[in-house]
Design a protein around this motif. Structure first.
Motif, PDB file in Angstrom:
ATOM      1  N   THR A  85       0.834  -1.207   0.000  1.00 17.75           N
ATOM      2  CA  THR A  85       0.000   0.000   0.000  1.00 17.75           C
ATOM      3  C   THR A  85       0.864   1.251   0.000  1.00 17.75           C
ATOM      4  O   THR A  85       0.598   2.207  -0.735  1.00 17.75           O
ATOM      5  CB  THR A  85      -0.943   0.025   1.222  1.00 17.75           C
ATOM      6  N   VAL A  86       1.921   1.267   0.810  1.00 14.05           N
ATOM      7  CA  VAL A  86       2.840   2.417   0.862  1.00 14.05           C
ATOM      8  C   VAL A  86       3.526   2.600  -0.484  1.00 14.05           C
ATOM      9  O   VAL A  86       3.674   3.727  -0.979  1.00 14.05           O
ATOM     10  CB  VAL A  86       3.877   2.227   1.987  1.00 14.05           C
ATOM     11  N   GLU A  87       3.954   1.492  -1.093  1.00 10.63           N
ATOM     12  CA  GLU A  87       4.603   1.566  -2.412  1.00 10.63           C
ATOM     13  C   GLU A  87       3.662   2.139  -3.453  1.00 10.63           C
ATOM     14  O   GLU A  87       4.043   2.998  -4.265  1.00 10.63           O
ATOM     15  CB  GLU A  87       5.083   0.177  -2.835  1.00 10.63           C
ATOM     16  N   GLY A 435      -6.401   6.623  -1.159  1.00  8.90           N
ATOM     17  CA  GLY A 435      -6.395   7.061   0.236  1.00  8.90           C
ATOM     18  C   GLY A 435      -7.743   6.897   0.905  1.00  8.90           C
ATOM     19  O   GLY A 435      -7.831   6.449   2.054  1.00  8.90           O
ATOM     20  N   LEU A 436      -8.823   7.231   0.188  1.00  7.90           N
ATOM     21  CA  LEU A 436     -10.175   7.110   0.752  1.00  7.90           C
ATOM     22  C   LEU A 436     -10.542   5.650   1.025  1.00  7.90           C
ATOM     23  O   LEU A 436     -11.161   5.332   2.045  1.00  7.90           O
ATOM     24  CB  LEU A 436     -11.200   7.744  -0.191  1.00  7.90           C
ATOM     25  N   ILE A 437     -10.164   4.768   0.100  1.00 10.22           N
ATOM     26  CA  ILE A 437     -10.445   3.341   0.312  1.00 10.22           C
ATOM     27  C   ILE A 437      -9.654   2.825   1.515  1.00 10.22           C
ATOM     28  O   ILE A 437     -10.175   2.073   2.350  1.00 10.22           O
ATOM     29  CB  ILE A 437     -10.116   2.521  -0.960  1.00 10.22           C
ATOM     30  N   GLY A 438      -8.379   3.254   1.621  1.00  8.47           N
ATOM     31  CA  GLY A 438      -7.560   2.842   2.760  1.00  8.47           C
ATOM     32  C   GLY A 438      -8.115   3.364   4.075  1.00  8.47           C
ATOM     33  O   GLY A 438      -8.066   2.681   5.098  1.00  8.47           O
ATOM     34  N   LEU A 439      -8.682   4.591   4.032  1.00  8.45           N
ATOM     35  CA  LEU A 439      -9.194   5.223   5.249  1.00  8.45           C
ATOM     36  C   LEU A 439     -10.517   4.612   5.699  1.00  8.45           C
ATOM     37  O   LEU A 439     -10.741   4.383   6.888  1.00  8.45           O
ATOM     38  CB  LEU A 439      -9.379   6.723   4.986  1.00  8.45           C
TER      39      LEU A 439
END
Length: 498
Positions: A85-87, A435-439
Motif C-alpha cells: 500500500t505504501v509503495e 487514500g479514501l479506500i484505505g481510510l
C-alpha cells in the motif's frame, strides 16, 4: 448585439424620432459580413492540423497511461518498502507530482502561444514531453543508486508535467481555429481520439510485455520499454507539427495587431500583462472552465488511469485481466467517439455534455456494484457503462472548451483553466481514491467520488452557453466551401419588399 444594446440604453423617444440615424449607428457597430471576412478552410490543411495535434495528445496520454498501468511495478522499483500500500501510494504521489506543475506550464506556455503563435509553442511542448518520458526509461533502480532513483523520477515527472501544461490548451485551440464552424465538434473529437489511442497503445504495450516477460523480468527491465518508445514517437510528432502553418484565426489576429514582431523582445512583460487580463476580464469563463474540466478529469482518470489498479489492488484480479477489459472497452469507445463529435455538431455541445455528466451521476454506483460482483461479463458491463458516459464528454469537450474564450487570450486562458483544474482534480484522483479506500475500507469510494464530480459538471453545463455551429469569439466565420460563404453573406441581405 452591440447595436441593440445601444438602442436599449438610448432615449426611446429619440430612437422613435430618428430611426434612420439609429439604424446607421447599428450598421456601423455591426457591419454586414463581406465575402473577404469569411475564412474558407482548406480540408487538407485541417486534416494535417488535426493529425499533428492529435498525435501530440496521444503521446501525452501514452506517457501518463504507461505510468498509471505500471504504478504497482514502479512502486517496487523506486519505492521499495515491503508494504504494498505504501509503495502504491508513493507511486501515485509521484504520478500526482507532475500535475502540481501543470498550472505553471499553462501560465508559461499559454500566454506565449497567444503572443508568438500556436505552432511554435506546440513544437516546444512536444520536445520536452518526449525528453521527459524517454529519460524515465533510463533511470537506474532504487537498488542501484538508492535515494537518487526516486529523486530523478520526480524530476522527469516534473518535466513531463510542465510541458503538458501547454499541450491540451494549444492542441484544442489549434484544431478549433482550423476547423469550419459547422464541423468543429467532429474535428475536435479527433483530439480525444488521440487520448484513447494513447491509452490503448500504453495498455496494449504494457499488457503484451507483462504477458510475455512475466512479473520478475517486467520489474527487472521490461518496465523501461514503454518509456523508451516515447523518443521515436516524439520525433514523429515534432516533424508533423513543424510542417504546419499557423491557424487562420491567429494569422488574422497577427495581421490586425502587428504583435508578432514585438513578441521576441517583450514576451516576459506581455505575458504578465496577458495573465492579469485573463484573471481580471475573463474570470467567469475561467471558473466555468475549471468546473467543467474538473468534473471531466475526475471521471476520465478514474476510469482510464485508475481502473486497472483498482481491479488488481482492491479486488484481487490479475493486472493483465484488468488491462485487457479496459483495452476492449477503450477500443469500442475509439470506434464511436467521432460519431459523438458529429452528434454535438448537429444537436449542440450542451446536450452531449449533460448526457455524460448525468450518466456518471446515476450510473457510477450501479457500475461499481456490478464490477464488485466479479466475473468478466459483470466487470465489462460496469466499465462499459462508465465508458459510454465518458465518451459523451471526450467527444465534445475539445470543441466546447476553446469556445469559452476569445482568440486573443484563448490559448492562455484555456491552458490556465484546464491545467489548474487538472492539477487539483485530475492527477490527484488515483491518489485520493486509494487514500479514501484505505481510510474507510469502502471499495465503492470511486463511485461516490465520480458522482460528486459529475454533480459539479451538471451545474457547469447548465451555466454554459451553446456554441455549436457558431464562429469562435473574436474569430471570423469559418466555412468549408465557397458556396457556404456566399450563402452566409446572402443570408444577411433583407428580403426585397414589393
Amino acid at each position: 448585439m452591440a447595436g441593440q444594446e445601444h438602442d436599449r440604453t438610448a432615449d426611446p423617444a429619440a430612437v422613435k424620432r430618428h430611426p434612420a440615424l439609429f439604424r446607421t449607428i447599428r450598421q456601423r457597430k455591426n457591419p454586414k459580413l463581406r465575402r473577404s471576412d469569411i475564412t474558407i478552410t482548406d480540408e487538407a490543411a485541417v486534416k494535417r492540423a488535426v493529425k499533428a495535434a492529435s498525435l501530440g495528445n496521444a503521446m501525452e496520454w501514452f506517457d501518463f497511461g504507461i505510468y498509471s498501468y505500471l504504478a504497482v511495478t514502479l512502486g517496487h522499483v523506486f519505492f521499495p518498502s515491503g508494504n504494498s500500500t505504501v509503495e502504491l501510494l508513493s507511486s501515485f504521489a509521484t504520478f500526482a507530482v507532475a500535475f502540481l506543475v501543470r498550472p505553471l506550464g499553462g501560465l508559461f506556455f499559454g500566454p506565449m502561444g497567444d503572443r508568438i503563435g500556436r505552432k511554435k509553442v506546440l513544437a516546444l511542448t512536444m520536445i520536452m514531453m518526449a525528453i521527459g518520458t524517454f529519460a524515465i526509461g533510463l533511470i537506474p533502480s532504487y537498488d542501484s543508486i538508492g535515494f537518487w532513483a526516486p529523486v530523478l523520477l520526480i524530476f522527469f515527472r516534473l518535466v513531463q508535467g510542465f510541458s503538458t501544461g501547454g499541450e491540451y490548451g494549444g492542441a484544442s485551440t489549434f484544431i478549433a481555429e482550423y476547423a469550419p464552424d459547422k464541423r468543429r465538434g467532429f474535428f475536435g473529437s479527433f483530439l480525444e481520439f488521440g487520448t484513447l489511442a494513447g491509452y490503448i497503445g500504453a495498455a496494449g504495450l504494457v499488457t503484451a510485455l507483462t504477458a510475455a516477460l512475466g512479473p520478475d523480468s517486467m520489474e527487472a527491465w521490461g518496465w523501461r520499454v514503454p518509456f523508451l518508445v516515447a523518443g521515436p514517437l516524439g520525433l514523429v510528432g515534432l516533424y508533423l507539427r513543424l510542417r504546419l502553418d499557423e491557424t487562420p484565426a491567429f494569422r488574422k489576429l497577427e495581421s490586425d495587431t502587428a504583435r508578432a514582431s514585438e513578441a521576441a523582445d517583450s514576451v516576459e512583460i506581455t505575458t504578465k500583462e496577458d495573465l492579469t487580463k485573463i484573471f481580471r476580464q475573463y474570470w467567469p469563463s475561467l471558473i466555468l472552465c475549471v468546473a467543467l474540466v474538473g468534473a471531466y478529469n475526475v471521471t476520465d482518470y478514474m476510469l482510464l488511469s485508475y481502473m486497472p489498479t483498482y481491479l488488481s489492488d482492491e479486488l484481487g484480479y490479475s493486472e493483465t485481466h484488468g488491462l485487457l477489459i479496459l483495452l476492449a472497452v477503450m477500443a469500442f469507445l475509439l470506434l464511436i467517439i467521432n460519431q459523438v463529435g458529429r452528434l454535438n455538431d448537429r444537436f449542440g455541445r450542451k446536450p452531449l455534455l449533460m448526457a455524460g455528466m448525468l450518466g456518471f451521476f446515476f450510473l457510477s454506483l450501479p457500475a461499481f456494484l456490478l464490477i464488485g460482483q466479479g466475473g468478466i461479463p459483470a466487470i465489462t458491463a460496469g466499465v462499459l457503462m462508465l465508458g459510454l458516459s465518458l465518451v459523451c464528454l471526450l467527444g465534445t469537450m475539445s470543441a466546447a472548451l476553446p469556445a469559452l474564450f476569445p482568440t486573443e487570450v484563448r490559448y492562455g486562458s484555456l491552458s490556465v483553466g484546464y491545467n489548474l483544474s487538472a492539477s487539483l482534480f485530475g492527477g490527484t484522483t488515483p491518489l485520493v481514491i486509494t487514500g479514501l479506500i484505505g481510510l474507510t475500507g469502502n471499495t465503492l469510494m470511486p463511485a461516490y467520488y465520480s458522482m460528486a464530480a459529475a454533480l459539479v459538471g451538471v451545474i457547469a453545463v447548465a451555466r454554459m452557453k451553446e456554441t455549436a455551429q457558431r464562429p469562435l469569439d473574436g474569430s471570423p466565420p469559418s466555412v468549408a466551401t465557397k458556396a457556404e460563404a456566399v450563402a452566409l453573406v446572402e443570408s444577411q441581405s433583407p428580403e426585397p419588399r414589393f
